[in-house]
Design an enzyme around this catalytic site. Structure first.
Site, mmCIF file in Angstrom:
data_model
loop_
_atom_site.group_PDB
_atom_site.id
_atom_site.type_symbol
_atom_site.label_atom_id
_atom_site.label_comp_id
_atom_site.label_asym_id
_atom_site.label_seq_id
_atom_site.Cartn_x
_atom_site.Cartn_y
_atom_site.Cartn_z
ATOM 1 N N HIS A 9 0.843 -1.214 0.000
ATOM 2 C CA HIS A 9 0.000 0.000 0.000
ATOM 3 C C HIS A 9 0.876 1.261 0.000
ATOM 4 O O HIS A 9 2.091 1.225 0.266
ATOM 5 C CB HIS A 9 -0.892 0.008 1.248
ATOM 6 C CG HIS A 9 -0.099 -0.007 2.516
ATOM 7 N ND1 HIS A 9 0.485 1.115 3.071
ATOM 8 C CD2 HIS A 9 0.281 -1.037 3.311
ATOM 9 C CE1 HIS A 9 1.158 0.789 4.146
ATOM 10 N NE2 HIS A 9 1.072 -0.503 4.312
ATOM 11 N N GLU A 82 -1.751 -7.365 7.236
ATOM 12 C CA GLU A 82 -0.404 -7.345 7.811
ATOM 13 C C GLU A 82 -0.334 -8.284 9.017
ATOM 14 O O GLU A 82 -1.382 -8.640 9.610
ATOM 15 C CB GLU A 82 -0.026 -5.905 8.216
ATOM 16 C CG GLU A 82 1.343 -5.728 8.824
ATOM 17 C CD GLU A 82 2.479 -6.189 7.927
ATOM 18 O OE1 GLU A 82 3.371 -5.388 7.659
ATOM 19 O OE2 GLU A 82 2.467 -7.360 7.487
HETATM 20 O O1 LIG Z 1 4.211 -1.207 10.797
HETATM 21 C C1 LIG Z 1 4.026 -2.411 10.480
HETATM 22 O O2 LIG Z 1 3.173 -3.160 10.932
HETATM 23 C C2 LIG Z 1 4.940 -2.983 9.439
HETATM 24 O O3 LIG Z 1 6.233 -2.738 9.783
HETATM 25 C C3 LIG Z 1 4.639 -2.336 8.081
HETATM 26 O O4 LIG Z 1 3.288 -2.484 7.859
HETATM 27 P P1 LIG Z 1 2.640 -1.861 6.530
HETATM 28 O O5 LIG Z 1 3.319 -2.481 5.333
HETATM 29 O O6 LIG Z 1 1.200 -2.209 6.637
HETATM 30 O O7 LIG Z 1 2.914 -0.371 6.590
#
Ligand SMILES: O=C(O)[C@H](O)COP(=O)(O)O
Length: 215
Positions: A9, A82
């Site tokens: 994203h 995530e």
């Molecule tokens: O902050 C987080 O959880 C990961 O390090 C990155 O998450 P994202 O790709 O959703 O920003």
């Protein structure tokens, strides 16, 4: 041969502020919206037919912009979320205590079933990401799907497709709105199944994009 494109994203407020997101959420920044438009133009030129996205806000917004450029709709798939980072979500990266950093390190050092309290292990993440990728086989023949997901989730997917341990994802820099591609092939000469064609391509972006260290 099924080709699947993978996009992280666009930049969010918490990416820029170096706050842990996990399955919590923050909005795209103006730059993140711009990045999404740029990767959307790239997607349109690639002939993308389906946009499938994690159901978190930052990915949904990115997917909407890409889908608009491609003239298709968005399908949500929570398996593309995530990593659940448990009790450390929403915390500034630099604010962790020694104990909290030790929890996070179990994700990085290959500890079996390592996880942040109330969070998810990388093995659990890898399993659901692979399920979401394999779901593309159910699309009509000739489809060209694009999945919108997250930094750790896509790093674990790409790393495990390469046969690496899930924690190798820390060695793959997937910047905001980077584009990766995996192909499923039957070549007897190369590896059977999924192969990685591209990882972390940002050539469609004209401004520097943040990585996990916000560099
Ligand atoms: O902050 C987080 O959880 C990961 O390090 C990155 O998450 P994202 O790709 O959703 O920003």
């Amino acid at each position: 041969m099924l080709q699947v494109y993978l996009v992280r994203h666009g930049e969010t407020v918490w990416n820029a502020a170096r706050r842990i997101q996990g399955q919590s959420d923050s909005a795209l920044t103006e730059k993140g919206e711009y990045q999404a438009r740029q990767v959307g133009e790239r997607a349109r030129s690639l002939g993308i037919t389906h946009v499938i996205s994690s159901d978190l806000g930052r990915t949904r917004r990115t997917a909407e912009i890409i889908a608009d450029a491609c003239g298709c709709g968005v399908t949500l798939d929570a398996r593309l979320r995530e990593l659940n980072m448990g009790v450390l979500e929403q915390r500034p990266i630099d604010s962790l205590s020694e104990q909290e950093e030790a929890w996070r390190r179990t994700l990085l050092d290959g500890t079996v079933d390592g996880r942040i309290p109330a969070g998810e292990s990388l093995a659990e993440l890898a399993a659901r990401m692979r399920q979401a990728l394999n779901a593309c086989f159910d699309l009509p023949a000739g489809s060209r799907p694009l999945l919108v997901s997250h930094g750790i989730a896509l790093g674990v997917l790409i790393g495990t497709l390469l046969g690496l341990p899930a924690h190798a994802e820390r060695r793959l820099r997937l910047r905001n709105c980077s584009l990766s591609r995996v192909d499923h092939q039957q070549s007897a000469w190369l590896a059977q199944g999924w192969v990685v064609e591209t990882a972390g391509d940002v050539s469609h972006l004209d401004l520097p994009a943040l990585d996990e260290l916000q560099r």
